[in-house]
Design a protein around this motif. Structure first.
Motif, PDB file in Angstrom:
ATOM      1  N   ARG A 167       1.785  10.346  -1.837  1.00 39.75           N
ATOM      2  CA  ARG A 167       1.608  11.777  -1.532  1.00 39.75           C
ATOM      3  C   ARG A 167       1.958  12.057  -0.074  1.00 39.75           C
ATOM      4  NH1 ARG A 167      -0.510  16.195  -3.761  1.00 39.75           N
ATOM      5  NH2 ARG A 167      -0.930  15.007  -5.650  1.00 39.75           N
ATOM      6  N   GLU A 168       1.536  11.176   0.812  1.00 35.85           N
ATOM      7  CA  GLU A 168       1.845  11.373   2.228  1.00 35.85           C
ATOM      8  C   GLU A 168       3.347  11.285   2.478  1.00 35.85           C
ATOM      9  OE1 GLU A 168      -0.222   9.864   6.197  1.00 35.85           O
ATOM     10  OE2 GLU A 168       0.961   8.248   5.286  1.00 35.85           O
ATOM     11  N   SER A 206       0.464   3.186  -3.183  1.00 34.68           N
ATOM     12  CA  SER A 206      -0.801   3.816  -3.570  1.00 34.68           C
ATOM     13  C   SER A 206      -0.600   5.319  -3.696  1.00 34.68           C
ATOM     14  CB  SER A 206      -1.876   3.535  -2.523  1.00 34.68           C
ATOM     15  OG  SER A 206      -1.591   4.232  -1.311  1.00 34.68           O
ATOM     16  N   ASN A 266       0.822  -1.208   0.000  1.00 35.92           N
ATOM     17  CA  ASN A 266       0.000   0.000   0.000  1.00 35.92           C
ATOM     18  C   ASN A 266       0.860   1.263   0.000  1.00 35.92           C
ATOM     19  OD1 ASN A 266      -2.372  -1.457   0.013  1.00 35.92           O
ATOM     20  ND2 ASN A 266      -2.657  -1.337   2.228  1.00 35.92           N
ATOM     21  N   GLU A 288      -2.237   7.727  -2.529  1.00 36.07           N
ATOM     22  CA  GLU A 288      -2.435   8.418  -1.256  1.00 36.07           C
ATOM     23  C   GLU A 288      -1.191   8.314  -0.375  1.00 36.07           C
ATOM     24  OE1 GLU A 288      -6.077   7.224  -3.187  1.00 36.07           O
ATOM     25  OE2 GLU A 288      -4.409   6.001  -2.429  1.00 36.07           O
ATOM     26  N   SER A 289      -0.602   7.113  -0.347  1.00 36.54           N
ATOM     27  CA  SER A 289       0.590   6.930   0.482  1.00 36.54           C
ATOM     28  C   SER A 289       1.796   7.656  -0.108  1.00 36.54           C
ATOM     29  CB  SER A 289       0.906   5.438   0.633  1.00 36.54           C
ATOM     30  OG  SER A 289       2.060   5.251   1.431  1.00 36.54           O
TER      31      SER A 289
END
Length: 283
Positions: free
Chosen positions: A268-269, A263, A260, A265-266
């Protein structure tokens, strides 16, 4: 490729000096922009004079930001408005571009170029090339490139500059900024660099438990070499016993959902935390 005027921002920094050492060999006129005293001194040692940022950026056909990732947003916000229409801005890492830190301006091109560094398995034969582990001096390396915005013909301009900056270059790969962010930080740093530090910690733990340091280092580096060769060069399969050990270690150390990390989202984080390290404490 036609001769251009380049503005190298942060020219006296570690990466800036690496780039300056290669660009000085080329055909382009380079304006070296550096504010720090140590950076100016490094450039003087190379016989290079500095130019103030404002006139350098206004005149440049291409502006290269050799500055830390955390500073790219602020530096770009200051310099991009002063660039002439049709010029190209090059950044050396996808992080700031991926997070939208580059200011909106439709009449300039944005290009990202990042070195892959010399590969573990290579055909280098000279001592200088064998010790050029970072690249950009004597060892061949690949480069990943992305044209974030601008006319497609500017890809060739940016790629040619990247080949000069990171020379010697054996090949380039055209990617998107999003694909570059998957490679770094997610693949190469969040996973790759983390595992490299873990290998170092594993060796130190063996030493702490009584194994002589040199023996542990020789054993670890030799095994890393063949293990990488098995995985990436397919030289031969792991033994049955090694496969059991691999699974044992995976179950003990790796989360089932670790992929994950790739992903959107990850990714970007990860980049957000890299640019704002204080956020790491909250995770």
């Amino acid at each position: 490729m036609q001769t251009m005027t380049l503005a190298l921002i942060g020219a006296g920094g570690k990466m800036g000096c690496r780039i300056a050492d290669n660009l000085v060999k080329g055909i382009h006129r380079v304006l070296y922009v550096e504010n720090g005293e140590r950076g100016v001194a490094r450039l003087k040692e190379r016989g290079l004079a500095t130019t103030p940022a404002a006139p350098a950026v206004a005149e440049a056909d291409a502006v290269i930001l050799a500055v830390p990732d955390t500073a790219i947003g602020d530096v770009a916000a200051e310099l991009v408005p002063a660039m002439k229409p049709g010029a190209l801005l090059m950044v050396l890492d996808p992080a700031a571009a991926y997070l939208g830190k580059l200011p909106p301006r439709g009449d300039v091109s944005y290009f990202v170029a990042h070195p892959c560094h010399p590969p573990v398995f290579n055909d280098e034969t000279t001592p200088e090339a064998k010790r050029d582990l970072f690249g950009g001096v004597a060892a061949k390396q690949a480069v990943v490139c992305a044209l974030m915005q601008g006319p497609d013909e500017h890809y060739a301009v940016g790629e040619a500059l990247a080949r000069e900056m990171y020379a010697p270059v054996m090949r380039t790969h055209r990617l998107t900024v999003e694909q570059m962010a998957i490679l770094e930080p997610a693949m190469a740093e969040t996973v790759g660099a983390m595992l490299a530090t873990l290998l170092g910690e594993a060796m130190e733990e063996a030493v702490r438990r009584g194994v002589p340091y040199e023996a542990a280092k020789d054993f670890m580096l030799g095994h890393i070499n063949i293990e990488l060769a098995v995985v990436f060069e397919k030289v031969n399969p792991f033994s049955d016993a090694c496969l059991v050990a691999i699974e044992y270690g995976r179950r003990a150390m790796i989360k089932d959902d670790w992929k994950n990390l790739f992903s959107p989202e990850s990714v970007r984080e990860q980049i957000d935390v890299m640019l704002h390290p204080e956020k790491l404490k909250a995770l």
